[in-house]
Enzyme design. Sequence first.
Site, PDB file in Angstrom:
ATOM      1  N   HIS A 154       0.880  -1.203   0.084  1.00 24.58           N
ATOM      2  CA  HIS A 154      -0.069  -0.074   0.059  1.00 24.58           C
ATOM      3  C   HIS A 154       0.974   1.255   0.004  1.00 24.58           C
ATOM      4  O   HIS A 154       0.607   2.154   0.828  1.00 24.58           O
ATOM      5  CB  HIS A 154      -1.055   0.075   1.140  1.00 24.58           C
ATOM      6  CG  HIS A 154      -1.745  -1.181   1.386  1.00 24.58           C
ATOM      7  ND1 HIS A 154      -3.203  -1.037   2.286  1.00 24.58           N
ATOM      8  CD2 HIS A 154      -2.088  -2.086   0.473  1.00 24.58           C
ATOM      9  CE1 HIS A 154      -3.692  -2.301   1.814  1.00 24.58           C
ATOM     10  NE2 HIS A 154      -3.085  -3.005   1.079  1.00 24.58           N
ATOM     11  N   TYR A 257     -12.522  10.469   0.337  1.00 25.92           N
ATOM     12  CA  TYR A 257     -12.925   9.203  -0.402  1.00 25.92           C
ATOM     13  C   TYR A 257     -13.394   7.964   0.363  1.00 25.92           C
ATOM     14  O   TYR A 257     -13.603   6.919  -0.283  1.00 25.92           O
ATOM     15  CB  TYR A 257     -11.946   8.826  -1.658  1.00 25.92           C
ATOM     16  CG  TYR A 257     -12.166  10.002  -2.636  1.00 25.92           C
ATOM     17  CD1 TYR A 257     -12.714   9.815  -3.938  1.00 25.92           C
ATOM     18  CD2 TYR A 257     -11.666  11.410  -2.384  1.00 25.92           C
ATOM     19  CE1 TYR A 257     -13.278  10.959  -4.748  1.00 25.92           C
ATOM     20  CE2 TYR A 257     -11.843  12.259  -3.395  1.00 25.92           C
ATOM     21  CZ  TYR A 257     -12.534  12.064  -4.425  1.00 25.92           C
ATOM     22  OH  TYR A 257     -12.670  13.132  -5.550  1.00 25.92           O
TER      23      TYR A 257
END
Length: 386
Positions: A154, A257
């Site tokens: 990530h 988001y």
Amino acid sequence: MKTLKWFIAVCFIAVTLSAFVAGKKARISIAIADTTGFKVDTLAHDLVVPWQLVFLPDNSLLFTERNGKLRIFRNGKLVDRPAFVIPDIPQRNKTGLLGLVLHPDFIHNRLVYMANDYWQGTKMRLQIVRYEFRNDTLIKPLVIRDNIHANQNHTGCRLVFGPDKKLYITTGDADEAILAQDLKALNGKILRFNDDGTIPADNPFINNDTARKEIWTYGHRNPQGLVFQPGTNTLFESEHGPTGGDEINIIKKGMNYGWPIIHHQLTKEGMLTPLAEFTPSIGPSEAMFYKGDRFPQLKGKLLVACMRGEGILILTLNSDKIVGQEIIFKEKFGRIRSLITGPDGYIYMSTTNVDPAEGKPRPGDDLILRLRPSGTENTLFSSQKI
């Protein structure tokens, strides 16, 4: 056009991939497109995760390898000696030398920006550094930002310059999901800088004392694609979700988001849901709008390199809606990481099968490939050292 009959003769076979498209409120299959109109050339092989491809003004191809090497492909062959090497670079599952972008005025200032992981004692960190590209190597490093928390997964790290000539950088949550909602952390964000590393005065949190002023948007898990749409300057992003839930988003200044509070098709007031969500996972990487003339049926379409999906996703847009989707080269070359239109209008891409743990290297991996219409001449444009 015969060389592009693959796009007309789409083979609408049911596949396991599907996408929830916002506005349609329905999950639709991704068609497998016929690729008989494509010719594929292998330009380079036996690489180690060529993470980012960019073209220099002299038509040479400059690219990063995750093992810390900056390489040059010129005049039809790979230059043996790396242009630059970052020693002792951390190589865990997905770490190392990653994103790369040229300054919009590179032809005059020769500025190059790269993202890489590094060790800070026993801790892994991420940095973005600006260099000058001179005599086929990098000099005069200037740290744009460092000390960004990193982990073996990530990482994000797509670097792009916008039409505003600002530098946009994606960061992943570094396997600590809550960091994506923490406005004091730089993880799980899209960041925005001036080209010298200073912070633009119109960034959304510039006057917020409880937030990092570099932040453009937040609530991201692992964004690896970032591209501005020609003509509209709309910013599109591709992002890895959890157990599916991969996303295509339209990026809007200052917005949240949602990760990890919402994902997949969940909604919450004050958080944006994706333009499209893909389950099972397609592993979206670099995104681009095709701007060449060799494949006219691709003009204006959004292309997304897929790692877990092992292909190139082609999305047809109507304003801010996805109205069609196909995938090409499904399971043909394995995981695809970088995708770019060349100066010749052909499409160039890199494979990423040396990536642990998902990658399964094949003989010759990793590769840089070129896509051209069948029947075209197999030549590379000439280039000269700059």
